[in-house]
Design an enzyme around this catalytic site. Structure first.
Site, PDB file in Angstrom:
ATOM      1  N   GLU A 462       0.830  -1.211   0.000  1.00 31.83           N
ATOM      2  CA  GLU A 462       0.000   0.000   0.000  1.00 31.83           C
ATOM      3  C   GLU A 462       0.865   1.261   0.000  1.00 31.83           C
ATOM      4  O   GLU A 462       0.488   2.281  -0.558  1.00 31.83           O
ATOM      5  CB  GLU A 462      -0.968  -0.006   1.197  1.00 31.83           C
ATOM      6  CG  GLU A 462      -1.945  -1.183   1.219  1.00 31.83           C
ATOM      7  CD  GLU A 462      -2.700  -1.394  -0.087  1.00 31.83           C
ATOM      8  OE1 GLU A 462      -2.874  -0.435  -0.845  1.00 31.83           O
ATOM      9  OE2 GLU A 462      -3.094  -2.555  -0.363  1.00 31.83           O
ATOM     10  N   HIS A 465       1.640   2.089  -3.580  1.00 31.68           N
ATOM     11  CA  HIS A 465       0.555   2.873  -4.196  1.00 31.68           C
ATOM     12  C   HIS A 465       0.625   4.333  -3.731  1.00 31.68           C
ATOM     13  O   HIS A 465       0.412   5.263  -4.498  1.00 31.68           O
ATOM     14  CB  HIS A 465      -0.816   2.321  -3.774  1.00 31.68           C
ATOM     15  CG  HIS A 465      -1.227   1.059  -4.484  1.00 31.68           C
ATOM     16  ND1 HIS A 465      -1.247   0.935  -5.854  1.00 31.68           N
ATOM     17  CD2 HIS A 465      -1.665  -0.133  -3.998  1.00 31.68           C
ATOM     18  CE1 HIS A 465      -1.672  -0.281  -6.180  1.00 31.68           C
ATOM     19  NE2 HIS A 465      -1.929  -0.949  -5.078  1.00 31.68           N
ATOM     20  N   HIS A 468       3.264   6.227  -5.482  1.00 29.37           N
ATOM     21  CA  HIS A 468       2.834   6.476  -6.869  1.00 29.37           C
ATOM     22  C   HIS A 468       1.943   7.721  -6.906  1.00 29.37           C
ATOM     23  O   HIS A 468       2.077   8.573  -7.777  1.00 29.37           O
ATOM     24  CB  HIS A 468       2.073   5.243  -7.362  1.00 29.37           C
ATOM     25  CG  HIS A 468       1.890   5.170  -8.854  1.00 29.37           C
ATOM     26  ND1 HIS A 468       1.041   4.271  -9.443  1.00 29.37           N
ATOM     27  CD2 HIS A 468       2.422   5.876  -9.873  1.00 29.37           C
ATOM     28  CE1 HIS A 468       1.079   4.429 -10.762  1.00 29.37           C
ATOM     29  NE2 HIS A 468       1.904   5.391 -11.045  1.00 29.37           N
TER      30      HIS A 468
HETATM   31 ZN   LIG Z   1      -2.702  -2.921  -4.844  1.00 26.92          ZN
END
Ligand SMILES: [Zn+2]
Length: 672
Positions: A462, A465, A468
């Protein structure tokens, strides 16, 4: 008092937001957006600056207003919040359809592309290209008759997807198993047995009452010594919503599946695609049906023989040939015998504060950022922390809320959610903010939360992410962070981040025994790392079977009835199947990813992103897991680029070549 959801501060005022603010705020913002859009479209000579940018702006604003509502609904759910949230959903859906079907808007975007395309930056062109693709896929520019038909198909499909899901839910809830004889429960984890006893009590029964929720199902087929109990659960699970099993014919999804496939195919044809598989790929990194089939076949060539070896070895261990409901049980026994390591045993080495400290240090070494807690930010629960990310220059880049432990009224699972998306337009700049949510076991009094290693991997995922979303340098929200990133590549940064959680040189950074402060001992670390490849072949073969089935199903010729559907399943099994399921197995009838979710003709995405991540990590492993130039290249070419460029092009720019499957095979112990 003004509505806090409509405030324009950098962060939501969680201390002030109440359920009754949700619907009025959403209604007000929708009205403002509609008025603004009409005004923009009324101006002569639309340009990127006078139409596209203001459109980005208003969509960004709407998302920012609603984000706290959907987030609070997930993490501090209440009756009032749920109904406030549910009241907003149809309003938002109606607006999205209206925008997607706005022919004047689509025509204006097309005019801007034709007139200004050559003068725009690459990112601006991408904003236009993706918007025009959305319009095309919404059927907005079709002639009247097919346009009306397409709209009707979309409505029918949305109804059928819900029906499919309801059937699965109802079938799951309709089945239960009462046990009166305690000996049948041997092998089951105590918390599962306790829960079943409690459920029996609540229903005024004696003994144990088991429901068919997923954790119970998994626990029974993995741990129950009774083959009879395992078989009962297996049969109930794989025949849900079908013509087989204990509830045969109730909630049967057979006809629903055939209808969904027929309508998806027709919709694809109207839009000018040869089948739904091709339509699905219009928004993905993989470009052709042949490319995806070739990809799955290549993986199958490597994994299926390995999976067959693993099954043969497992049957030798069990001393007999195994039915489908025996495989997870004996696999667990073999795993225990071979690796003798339990998740619980590792917990004291992974206190949450230490894991976070190590994780932030890793991110700092890789991307030159610093992450610090900022106290005093309004949050939705006392356990939540807010962190700021700064670049090496000291410049503030963004921030995230960390909500790490499970509690009542908080949705299960782990995810990254957007609070605000980065925006840098003429009207001003907004920095990206994320929610990082997990559900780790809450700490005992006076102790930090203690994580298992799989919790650590989840946190790294996580956090990938989150990076990102936060490290994007893109100014247009529709292509910043995870926005505009193809579905089959969106898990690349998250799966990539997981790799650091499996490295012997990294684990000491995130481990410190809660009592002694000592890092994970080398011997325990070695045993942990050895578990990573256990039954990798069997796990991959199962995913490949699902992916192949899903993809073939949506490619021409589309199966028209139950017999044709069974034929596609049989073909996928013949190609990659290893564990032979019994004839009553109807897994397709409860395959919600594909028939009710976003994975239609897209289930291959899991493996696709895994291959990308393993190959990307191999670049780090070759140069050193903290190699700064490699990290800078990944950040510059891919991680910071959001959906602003073609993902294959970005990957090649980072890696110097197209992705290869070999690093994943090595990681899984399939290739040397
Ligand atoms: Zn994911």
């Amino acid at each position: 008092m003004p509505n806090p959801l409509l405030a324009t501060a950098d962060l939501p005022d969680y201390a002030a937001i109440r359920p009754e603010h949700a619907e009025p705020a959403v209604r007000a913002q929708l009205a403002a957006n509609r008025q603004r859009l009409a005004e923009l479209l009324g101006r002569p000579e639309p340009s990127f600056a006078t139409l596209v940018e203001p459109f980005e702006e208003m969509q960004h604003r709407l998302n920012t207003v609603f984000a706290p509502v959907s987030h609070l609904n997930a993490v501090v759910n209440s009756e009032e919040l749920r109904s406030a949230y549910n009241a907003c959903l149809p309003l938002l859906a109606e607006y999205q359809t209206e925008v997607g079907q706005n022919a004047a808007l689509a025509a204006a975007f097309a005019t801007i592309q034709a007139r200004e395309g050559a003068r725009l930056t690459a990112a601006q062109r991408q904003v236009l290209d993706l918007a025009l693709r959305e319009f095309r896929l919404a059927g907005v520019r079709l002639p009247d008759a097919p346009k009306a038909r397409f709209k009707a198909l979309m409505q029918d499909l949305s109804r059928l997807h819900s029906k499919f899901e309801e059937h699965v839910l109802d079938a799951t809830q309709a089945w239960s198993r009462e046990v009166g004889d305690e000996s049948l429960l041997a092998g089951l984890p105590p918390h599962v047995v306790e829960r079943a006893a409690r459920t029996a009590g609540e229903r005024g029964r004696s003994g144990w009452f088991f429901t068919l929720d997923q954790p119970t199902y998994v626990a029974v087929v993995t741990h129950a010594d009774s083959a009879e109990l395992r078989r009962d659960f297996y049969e109930a699970w794989v025949t849900r919503a079908s013509d087989q099993g204990p509830l045969a014919g109730r909630y049967d999804n057979g006809a629903v599946i055939a209808e969904i496939l027929r309508l998806r195919h027709e919709a694809a044809l109207i839009l000018g695609f040869r089948d739904f598989a091709e339509l699905s790929l219009a928004t993905k990194m993989a470009s052709t049906v042949e490319e995806v089939m070739g990809f799955l076949e290549e993986l199958a060539r490597h994994y299926v023989p390995a999976a067959r070896r693993e099954l043969a070895e497992l049957e030798a261990f069990a001393g007999r040939s195994l039915a489908a409901w025996d495989v997870p049980y004996y696999a667990e026994k073999l795993r225990q015998q071979r690796h003798a390591i339990s998740e619980q045993e590792l917990r004291p080495w992974f206190p949450l504060p230490r894991v976070l400290e190590g994780l932030f240090e890793i991110a700092g070494r890789l991307y030159g950022i610093t992450i610090r807690e900022r106290p005093g930010v309004a949050v939705w629960h006392a356990d939540v922390r807010y962190y700021e990310i700064r670049a090496r220059s000291g410049e503030l880049v963004g921030g995230f809320y960390g909500d790490f432990c499970a509690r009542e009224h908080k949705r299960g699972g782990a995810w990254m959610g957007e609070v605000t998306v980065r925006k840098c337009l003429a009207s001003g700049t907004v920095l990206p903010v994320a929610n990082l949510v997990c559900n780790f076991a809450p700490p005992a009094a006076g102790q930090p939360a203690l994580l298992t290693h799989s919790d650590v991997v989840t946190l790294f995922h996580e956090f990938g992410h989150t990076l990102h979303h936060l490290l994007t340098r893109i100014d247009y929200p529709s292509i910043a962070g995870i926005n505009g990133v193809p579905w089959d590549a969106v898990e690349l940064p998250s799966q990539l981040m997981e790799h650091w959680a499996w490295r012997p040189e990294v684990l000491p950074l995130v481990s410190a025994h809660v009592a002694s402060g000592a890092p994970l001992p080398a011997e325990l670390l070695g045993r942990l790392l050895a578990t990573r490849t256990f039954h990798a072949g069997l796990a991959a073969a199962r995913q490949l079977e699902y992916a192949l089935f899903d993809f073939r199903l949506h490619a021409r010729p589309v199966p028209a009835d139950a017999a044709a559907l069974a034929e596609v399943i049989a073909q996928a099994r013949a190609a990659v199947g290893v564990v032979r399921p019994p004839p009553f197995n109807r897994f397709a009838h409860s395959f919600t990813h594909v028939f009710a979710g976003a994975y239609a003709a897209g289930y291959y995405s899991y493996k696709w992103a895994e291959v990308l991540a393993a190959d990307a990590f191999a670049a780090f492993a070759e140069a050193g897991v903290f190699d700064a130039p490699t990290a800078a290249r990944f950040l510059g070419e891919l991680l910071s680029q959001g959906g602003s460029r073609d993902l294959m092009e970005a990957f090649i720019a980072f890696r110097g070549r197209r992705p290869e499957v070999r690093p994943l095979l090595v990681q899984d112990g399939i290739a040397a």
